[in-house]
Design a protein around this motif. Structure first.
Motif, PDB file in Angstrom:
ATOM      1  N   THR A 187       0.834  -1.209   0.000  1.00 51.83           N
ATOM      2  CA  THR A 187       0.000   0.000   0.000  1.00 51.83           C
ATOM      3  C   THR A 187       0.864   1.254   0.000  1.00 51.83           C
ATOM      4  OG1 THR A 187      -1.749  -1.187   1.180  1.00 51.83           O
ATOM      5  CG2 THR A 187      -1.810   1.220   1.239  1.00 51.83           C
ATOM      6  N   GLN A 188       1.969   1.229   0.816  1.00 56.84           N
ATOM      7  CA  GLN A 188       2.877   2.372   0.855  1.00 56.84           C
ATOM      8  C   GLN A 188       3.572   2.574  -0.503  1.00 56.84           C
ATOM      9  OE1 GLN A 188       5.540   1.677   4.128  1.00 56.84           O
ATOM     10  NE2 GLN A 188       3.942   1.963   5.724  1.00 56.84           N
ATOM     11  N   GLN A 189       3.968   1.445  -1.081  1.00 57.33           N
ATOM     12  CA  GLN A 189       4.620   1.549  -2.398  1.00 57.33           C
ATOM     13  C   GLN A 189       3.663   2.107  -3.443  1.00 57.33           C
ATOM     14  OE1 GLN A 189       6.270  -2.235  -3.459  1.00 57.33           O
ATOM     15  NE2 GLN A 189       7.708  -2.295  -1.717  1.00 57.33           N
ATOM     16  N   VAL A 190       2.417   1.625  -3.389  1.00 60.01           N
ATOM     17  CA  VAL A 190       1.422   2.139  -4.333  1.00 60.01           C
ATOM     18  C   VAL A 190       1.214   3.633  -4.131  1.00 60.01           C
ATOM     19  CG1 VAL A 190      -1.015   2.060  -4.985  1.00 60.01           C
ATOM     20  CG2 VAL A 190       0.279  -0.069  -4.670  1.00 60.01           C
ATOM     21  N   THR A 191       1.182   4.040  -2.847  1.00 54.83           N
ATOM     22  CA  THR A 191       1.011   5.473  -2.558  1.00 54.83           C
ATOM     23  C   THR A 191       2.169   6.276  -3.109  1.00 54.83           C
ATOM     24  OG1 THR A 191      -0.215   4.924  -0.533  1.00 54.83           O
ATOM     25  CG2 THR A 191       0.679   7.163  -0.731  1.00 54.83           C
ATOM     26  N   ARG A 192       3.398   5.739  -2.882  1.00 56.12           N
ATOM     27  CA  ARG A 192       4.570   6.453  -3.403  1.00 56.12           C
ATOM     28  C   ARG A 192       4.553   6.478  -4.929  1.00 56.12           C
ATOM     29  NH1 ARG A 192       7.197   3.543   0.834  1.00 56.12           N
ATOM     30  NH2 ARG A 192       7.928   1.982  -0.697  1.00 56.12           N
ATOM     31  N   LEU A 193       4.168   5.351  -5.518  1.00 63.39           N
ATOM     32  CA  LEU A 193       4.112   5.307  -6.986  1.00 63.39           C
ATOM     33  C   LEU A 193       3.056   6.267  -7.530  1.00 63.39           C
ATOM     34  CD1 LEU A 193       4.471   1.471  -7.665  1.00 63.39           C
ATOM     35  CD2 LEU A 193       6.160   3.269  -8.123  1.00 63.39           C
ATOM     36  N   ALA A 194       1.938   6.367  -6.826  1.00 68.49           N
ATOM     37  CA  ALA A 194       0.891   7.297  -7.262  1.00 68.49           C
ATOM     38  C   ALA A 194       1.389   8.737  -7.201  1.00 68.49           C
ATOM     39  CB  ALA A 194      -0.358   7.105  -6.392  1.00 68.49           C
ATOM     40  N   ALA A 195       2.122   9.062  -6.101  1.00 71.97           N
ATOM     41  CA  ALA A 195       2.674  10.412  -5.982  1.00 71.97           C
ATOM     42  C   ALA A 195       3.692  10.674  -7.086  1.00 71.97           C
ATOM     43  CB  ALA A 195       3.310  10.582  -4.605  1.00 71.97           C
ATOM     44  N   ARG A 196       4.535   9.623  -7.327  1.00 68.57           N
ATOM     45  CA  ARG A 196       5.537   9.793  -8.397  1.00 68.57           C
ATOM     46  C   ARG A 196       4.878   9.934  -9.761  1.00 68.57           C
ATOM     47  NH1 ARG A 196       9.912  12.124  -9.940  1.00 68.57           N
ATOM     48  NH2 ARG A 196      11.116  10.918 -11.488  1.00 68.57           N
ATOM     49  N   PHE A 197       3.792   9.146  -9.949  1.00 67.74           N
ATOM     50  CA  PHE A 197       3.066   9.241 -11.213  1.00 67.74           C
ATOM     51  C   PHE A 197       2.484  10.638 -11.413  1.00 67.74           C
ATOM     52  CE2 PHE A 197      -0.904   8.858 -13.631  1.00 67.74           C
ATOM     53  CZ  PHE A 197      -0.419   8.307 -14.800  1.00 67.74           C
ATOM     54  N   GLU A 198       1.994  11.223 -10.323  1.00 69.78           N
ATOM     55  CA  GLU A 198       1.445  12.586 -10.393  1.00 69.78           C
ATOM     56  C   GLU A 198       2.546  13.581 -10.765  1.00 69.78           C
ATOM     57  OE1 GLU A 198      -1.307  15.627 -10.347  1.00 69.78           O
ATOM     58  OE2 GLU A 198      -1.585  13.454 -10.294  1.00 69.78           O
ATOM     59  N   GLN A 199       3.732  13.377 -10.143  1.00 65.05           N
ATOM     60  CA  GLN A 199       4.848  14.259 -10.476  1.00 65.05           C
ATOM     61  C   GLN A 199       5.243  14.120 -11.950  1.00 65.05           C
ATOM     62  OE1 GLN A 199       7.972  13.240  -7.738  1.00 65.05           O
ATOM     63  NE2 GLN A 199       6.957  14.179  -5.962  1.00 65.05           N
ATOM     64  N   LEU A 200       5.280  12.855 -12.403  1.00 63.55           N
ATOM     65  CA  LEU A 200       5.634  12.627 -13.801  1.00 63.55           C
ATOM     66  C   LEU A 200       4.587  13.229 -14.742  1.00 63.55           C
ATOM     67  CD1 LEU A 200       6.955   8.939 -13.645  1.00 63.55           C
ATOM     68  CD2 LEU A 200       8.297  11.040 -13.904  1.00 63.55           C
ATOM     69  N   THR A 201       3.329  13.104 -14.334  1.00 63.26           N
ATOM     70  CA  THR A 201       2.266  13.694 -15.158  1.00 63.26           C
ATOM     71  C   THR A 201       2.439  15.204 -15.288  1.00 63.26           C
ATOM     72  OG1 THR A 201       0.740  11.948 -14.481  1.00 63.26           O
ATOM     73  CG2 THR A 201      -0.226  13.949 -15.418  1.00 63.26           C
ATOM     74  N   GLN A 202       2.743  15.853 -14.161  1.00 62.13           N
ATOM     75  CA  GLN A 202       2.983  17.295 -14.182  1.00 62.13           C
ATOM     76  C   GLN A 202       4.211  17.646 -15.014  1.00 62.13           C
ATOM     77  OE1 GLN A 202       3.193  18.536 -10.096  1.00 62.13           O
ATOM     78  NE2 GLN A 202       1.022  18.049  -9.657  1.00 62.13           N
ATOM     79  N   GLU A 203       5.272  16.815 -14.903  1.00 60.09           N
ATOM     80  CA  GLU A 203       6.490  17.057 -15.671  1.00 60.09           C
ATOM     81  C   GLU A 203       6.238  16.926 -17.176  1.00 60.09           C
ATOM     82  OE1 GLU A 203      10.547  18.020 -16.116  1.00 60.09           O
ATOM     83  OE2 GLU A 203       9.139  18.174 -14.421  1.00 60.09           O
ATOM     84  N   VAL A 204       5.450  15.894 -17.518  1.00 58.92           N
ATOM     85  CA  VAL A 204       5.090  15.708 -18.928  1.00 58.92           C
ATOM     86  C   VAL A 204       4.293  16.898 -19.451  1.00 58.92           C
ATOM     87  CG1 VAL A 204       3.695  14.315 -20.512  1.00 58.92           C
ATOM     88  CG2 VAL A 204       5.225  13.197 -18.876  1.00 58.92           C
TER      89      VAL A 204
END
Length: 246
Positions: A38-55
């Protein structure tokens, strides 16, 4: 009721300690792994959001760069066109300078040649006029018949005139023309009875010659003035530059 509680009751009520114990331990491990996942998924979701913003940021930057590239390409094309036009103007200027320099040198050569040739033509013309009856025309083109010497002089004079014409040199037609200080030099003024002869050239003392728009030699002329007027023609420098040999 949760699985753990169910197994706990089952173990207590039925006395399955040996069977339920390992299951309970496994269940604990699964819950720990699920928490970590669950923690990894949360971190991945946050990272995905960052990547989305970067894109999104990179996409916006790409659009800006594309627009900038279009402006830059247009600027480069305009600069290139201006350079080509400037080069064409430079080539035209160089060609014009070359033509002017060629014309100037050609004019100097022709002026020097004409300077040497004109005294000879003047002498031939004077010799022809010596044999021409006073009442005849001053032109040497029609010498008296039967005079071989005059015919020979006239032939030489004609060849000289043809040589000048081949160089583009023209003899000024002065007699009968209005006095023009751009081409003529008045050496004398004589009274005339007719008004239409007033201010016109009545005689030519020395022939004038021009090359293109430049005077090689001004015509020395006699100008008619209506009887009763005391005005004299002015022999001014004309607006056409006179060539000089160096």
């Amino acid at each position: 009721m949760g699985i753990r509680q169910y197994l706990e009751r089952l173990r207590t009520g039925l006395g399955w300690q040996r069977t339920a114990g390992p299951l309970m331990a496994r269940l604990d491990n699964i819950q720990v792994e699920m928490a970590e996942l669950t923690q990894q998924v949360t971190r991945l979701a946050a990272r995905f959001e960052q990547l989305t913003q970067e894109v999104a940021r990179l996409g916006k930057m790409q659009l800006q760069l594309a627009a900038g590239n279009e402006d830059l390409a247009q600027t480069c094309e305009e600069t290139l066109q201006e350079f080509r036009r400037g080069h064409e103007r430079y080539q035209e200027l160089v060609e014009a300078v070359r033509r002017e320099e060629k014309r100037r040198l050609e004019g100097q050569v022709i002026a020097a040649l004409v300077k040497e040739l004109l005294p000879l033509l003047d002498g031939l013309e004077a010799g022809i006029q010596t044999f021409t009856p006073p009442a005849g025309a001053r032109s040497p083109q029609a010498p008296p018949e039967g005079l071989t010497v005059v015919q020979g002089l006239a032939g030489l004079w004609q060849r000289g005139q043809q040589a000048l014409a081949g160089l583009g040199v023209q003899r000024l037609e002065a007699v009968g023309q209005p006095f023009d200080p751009y081409y003529h030099r008045a050496v004398e003024a004589v009274p005339v009875a007719e008004e239409q002869q007033d201010g016109r050239v009545v005689a030519e003392v020395t022939a004038g010659y021009i090359w293109q728009d430049q005077v090689l030699r001004y015509a020395e002329v006699i100008v008619g003035k209506l009887a009763g007027t005391g005005e004299q023609p002015e022999a001014k420098e004309g607006g056409i530059r006179q060539l000089k040999s160096e």
